[in-house]
Design an enzyme around this catalytic site. Structure first.
Site, mmCIF file in Angstrom:
data_model
loop_
_atom_site.group_PDB
_atom_site.id
_atom_site.type_symbol
_atom_site.label_atom_id
_atom_site.label_comp_id
_atom_site.label_asym_id
_atom_site.label_seq_id
_atom_site.Cartn_x
_atom_site.Cartn_y
_atom_site.Cartn_z
ATOM 1 N N LEU A 98 0.874 -1.167 0.000
ATOM 2 C CA LEU A 98 0.000 0.000 0.000
ATOM 3 C C LEU A 98 0.913 1.219 0.000
ATOM 4 O O LEU A 98 1.971 1.209 0.633
ATOM 5 C CB LEU A 98 -0.895 0.021 1.249
ATOM 6 C CG LEU A 98 -1.979 -1.062 1.340
ATOM 7 C CD1 LEU A 98 -2.749 -0.949 2.648
ATOM 8 C CD2 LEU A 98 -2.956 -0.986 0.163
ATOM 9 N N ASP A 99 0.495 2.290 -0.681
ATOM 10 C CA ASP A 99 1.298 3.521 -0.697
ATOM 11 C C ASP A 99 1.369 4.110 0.703
ATOM 12 O O ASP A 99 0.504 3.855 1.535
ATOM 13 C CB ASP A 99 0.618 4.602 -1.560
ATOM 14 C CG ASP A 99 0.419 4.172 -2.980
ATOM 15 O OD1 ASP A 99 1.177 3.321 -3.450
ATOM 16 O OD2 ASP A 99 -0.519 4.708 -3.601
ATOM 17 N N LYS A 100 2.334 4.997 0.880
ATOM 18 C CA LYS A 100 2.521 5.641 2.188
ATOM 19 C C LYS A 100 1.222 6.286 2.722
ATOM 20 O O LYS A 100 0.862 6.091 3.877
ATOM 21 C CB LYS A 100 3.646 6.675 2.048
ATOM 22 C CG LYS A 100 4.056 7.325 3.332
ATOM 23 C CD LYS A 100 5.249 8.244 3.048
ATOM 24 C CE LYS A 100 5.621 9.047 4.271
ATOM 25 N NZ LYS A 100 6.727 9.958 4.017
ATOM 26 N N THR B 153 -1.861 5.548 1.959
ATOM 27 C CA THR B 153 -3.022 4.649 1.945
ATOM 28 C C THR B 153 -3.151 3.932 3.291
ATOM 29 O O THR B 153 -2.153 3.531 3.877
ATOM 30 C CB THR B 153 -2.886 3.616 0.800
ATOM 31 O OG1 THR B 153 -2.701 4.313 -0.421
ATOM 32 C CG2 THR B 153 -4.115 2.728 0.692
ATOM 33 N N ARG C 180 -5.023 5.386 -7.575
ATOM 34 C CA ARG C 180 -4.754 6.826 -7.716
ATOM 35 C C ARG C 180 -4.572 7.191 -9.187
ATOM 36 O O ARG C 180 -5.106 8.183 -9.675
ATOM 37 C CB ARG C 180 -3.493 7.220 -6.928
ATOM 38 C CG ARG C 180 -3.690 7.104 -5.430
ATOM 39 C CD ARG C 180 -2.389 7.349 -4.659
ATOM 40 N NE ARG C 180 -2.504 6.822 -3.319
ATOM 41 C CZ ARG C 180 -3.071 7.447 -2.300
ATOM 42 N NH1 ARG C 180 -3.541 8.666 -2.461
ATOM 43 N NH2 ARG C 180 -3.173 6.884 -1.123
#
Ligand code: URA
Length: 242
Positions: free
Chosen positions: A105-107, A109, A189
């Site tokens: 997961l992105d930072k 998220t 995104r």
């Protein structure tokens, strides 16, 4: 301790797939007890295995962890620009290197993240052939049109790649449930950015049949479960589809 092919032991730790481990061995990036490994070499879990010069931890125990990821933590282990990693949130007797995230997961998220050292199980979840749907709650800076919805659901062409069809459900102004069955970097995104919308907030709520709302895990906390518990992911009665 039983001997096995080096790539099998590496894959078992969850570091990467067996095929990827074979590539690293062929490229000379793997050492066993300080000696560059060759394809076909065998070793035991007690040998010192290094990939790209870094020791990998081979634990005799399998861990299965469900984390409710907070904002601000990265999923990579060595990102000098981002010192806060999801591994810092987990306290294991074998240390943080014992597990690896299943996908990323992105930072910014939040939400459902699985960590394990069972590499084969991890690959089963990630592999496209399993068609495990990931569900996200996306808060956008506006409402998308019917045309945007159609285009996104059909599968956009992003970064020279045609995405698979996905599903969007509007649940409130600017809020959408997004179901995808791939896990490309920043995929959700980018899908909205492609149609000129910004994702202000993104939370993963479900992986296959495993729904975060059924698990009472506060943000930033985690649950240690067994493999059987995670088999819910594959449960055809609990799973959702796109
Ligand atoms: N898609 C994104 O854009 N970010 C995530 O963290 C996960 C899926």
């Amino acid at each position: 301790m039983e001997k096995a092919r080096v790539q099998k032991i590496i894959a078992h730790t969850g570091y990467c797939s067996r095929r990827k481990a074979e590539e690293y061995i062929e490229d000379g990036d793997v050492k066993v007890n300080g000696v560059v490994a060759k394809l076909g070499d065998q070793c035991t879990a007690e040998d010192l295995i290094e990939v790209f010069g870094k020791k990998i931890t081979v634990s005799s125990k399998n861990y299965y962890i469900i984390l409710n990821k907070p904002k601000g933590y990265v999923c990579s282990k060595d990102d000098y620009h981002n010192p806060d990693t999801v591994y810092d949130l987990i306290d294991l007797e074998d240390g943080r290197d014992a597990v690896k995230t299943v996908g990323r997961l992105d930072k910014p998220t939040t939400g459902l993240l699985i960590l394990t050292n069972d590499g084969e199980f991890s690959q089963k979840i990630i592999h496209p052939s399993s068609k495990i749907v990931k569900e996200y709650l996306a808060h956008l800076d506006g409402d998308i049109s019917d045309n945007d919805k159609k285009a996104i659901e059909k599968g956009l062409y992003i970064d020279d790649y045609r995405l698979s069809p996905c599903k969007l459900f509007k649940i409130a102004p600017c809020k959408y449930v997004v179901r995808i069955n791939e896990g490309r970097k920043r995929q959700v995104r980018k899908m909205f950015e492609e149609r000129s919308f910004r994702v202000c907030d993104l939370k993963r709520t479900r992986i296959g049949g495993l729904d975060l709302k059924d698990l009472d895990i506060p943000m930033g906390k985690y649950m240690v479960v067994d493999k059987q518990f995670l088999m819910k992911i594959f449960d055809s009665k609990k799973r959702v589809y796109v």
